[in-house]
Design a protein around this motif. Sequence first.
Motif, PDB file in Angstrom:
ATOM      1  N   ASP A  63       0.822  -1.209   0.000  1.00 39.85           N
ATOM      2  CA  ASP A  63       0.000   0.000   0.000  1.00 39.85           C
ATOM      3  C   ASP A  63       0.861   1.265   0.000  1.00 39.85           C
ATOM      4  N   ALA A  64       1.952   1.238   0.761  1.00 41.10           N
ATOM      5  CA  ALA A  64       2.801   2.425   0.857  1.00 41.10           C
ATOM      6  C   ALA A  64       3.535   2.705  -0.452  1.00 41.10           C
ATOM      7  N   ILE A  65       4.081   1.653  -1.066  1.00 38.67           N
ATOM      8  CA  ILE A  65       4.825   1.918  -2.305  1.00 38.67           C
ATOM      9  C   ILE A  65       3.894   2.208  -3.471  1.00 38.67           C
ATOM     10  N   ARG A  66       2.635   1.768  -3.370  1.00 38.89           N
ATOM     11  CA  ARG A  66       1.678   2.131  -4.432  1.00 38.89           C
ATOM     12  C   ARG A  66       1.566   3.653  -4.520  1.00 38.89           C
ATOM     13  N   GLU A  67       1.446   4.293  -3.370  1.00 37.60           N
ATOM     14  CA  GLU A  67       1.370   5.746  -3.338  1.00 37.60           C
ATOM     15  C   GLU A  67       2.698   6.377  -3.755  1.00 37.60           C
ATOM     16  N   GLU A  68       3.803   5.791  -3.304  1.00 36.36           N
ATOM     17  CA  GLU A  68       5.115   6.373  -3.582  1.00 36.36           C
ATOM     18  C   GLU A  68       5.509   6.253  -5.051  1.00 36.36           C
ATOM     19  N   LEU A  69       5.119   5.147  -5.699  1.00 33.71           N
ATOM     20  CA  LEU A  69       5.562   4.900  -7.069  1.00 33.71           C
ATOM     21  C   LEU A  69       4.605   5.432  -8.127  1.00 33.71           C
ATOM     22  N   ALA A  70       3.390   5.776  -7.751  1.00 33.16           N
ATOM     23  CA  ALA A  70       2.436   6.288  -8.738  1.00 33.16           C
ATOM     24  C   ALA A  70       2.981   7.483  -9.521  1.00 33.16           C
ATOM     25  N   PRO A  90      -5.566  -2.508  -7.671  1.00 36.72           N
ATOM     26  CA  PRO A  90      -4.669  -2.429  -6.519  1.00 36.72           C
ATOM     27  C   PRO A  90      -4.639  -3.708  -5.707  1.00 36.72           C
ATOM     28  N   GLU A  91      -5.785  -4.405  -5.621  1.00 35.12           N
ATOM     29  CA  GLU A  91      -5.857  -5.666  -4.890  1.00 35.12           C
ATOM     30  C   GLU A  91      -6.552  -6.719  -5.742  1.00 35.12           C
ATOM     31  N   THR A 115       2.454   1.266 -11.429  1.00 33.25           N
ATOM     32  CA  THR A 115       1.320   0.813 -10.643  1.00 33.25           C
ATOM     33  C   THR A 115       1.758  -0.374  -9.776  1.00 33.25           C
ATOM     34  N   VAL A 116       1.101  -0.536  -8.642  1.00 38.10           N
ATOM     35  CA  VAL A 116       1.448  -1.601  -7.706  1.00 38.10           C
ATOM     36  C   VAL A 116       0.184  -2.373  -7.343  1.00 38.10           C
ATOM     37  N   SER A 117       0.223  -3.682  -7.561  1.00 36.90           N
ATOM     38  CA  SER A 117      -0.902  -4.558  -7.237  1.00 36.90           C
ATOM     39  C   SER A 117      -0.471  -5.577  -6.189  1.00 36.90           C
TER      40      SER A 117
END
Length: 228
Positions: A153-160, A206-207, A165-167
């Motif tokens: 969840d944290a890197i999803r925000e950081e890498l956007a 995301p999930e 994208t982070v799933s």
Amino acid sequence: MELKDAVAVVTGANRGLGRHLAAQLVERGATVYAAARRPETVDLPGVVPLRLDVTDEESIREAARTASGATLLVNNAGISTGTPLIAGSTDAVRLEMDTNFFGTLAVTRAFTPVIEGNGGGAVLNVLSVLSWLHPAGLGSYAAAKAAGWALTDAIREELAPRGITVSGLYVGYMDTDMAAAVPADEKADPADVAAQALTGVESGLPEILADETTRYVKQSLAASPNAA
């Protein structure tokens, strides 16, 4: 993201879910680096075996240099030692955290500039229903996977902002070596789980909740824990 013509790195790709993910990525038109601590154990046609030990920083750096065209990272490598947090070995607890949390973080940190430099892409973290459900007998694994949930969840925000994208993939028991002792009727088909995961990556989800047990547990997160 479009998986056709993607360049994917799949950790722990020599067996289990990782092998299915690598094989299906090839079927979808991706170039695939199938990573394992012992690349000679990778026997999939159409992939590039890649040495990568998620607990070895130099191995990770070398893998990032080799797979310099990567646009998709699949953090699949992991272990389960069946260790409780109080009665179990501290060394086993550290090993699970080093592999399942710090290993995922280290590989992601190494490949982030690679993926960004190639115009962006995606990261898929293979997690577990035990990110949210914490049985005592699997306390070490559950703690590591809960940490993996927070990481995702944290890197999803950081890498956007960097075009990545982070799933997170969440699933219960699968018919793999890790769950060999579990009755077959309680296990998901890893080929089906892999297909759901890759479709989720393509859709930017995301999930990705891959079975009914996981969906039920996620919906129950707001409930109070049962009294002892």
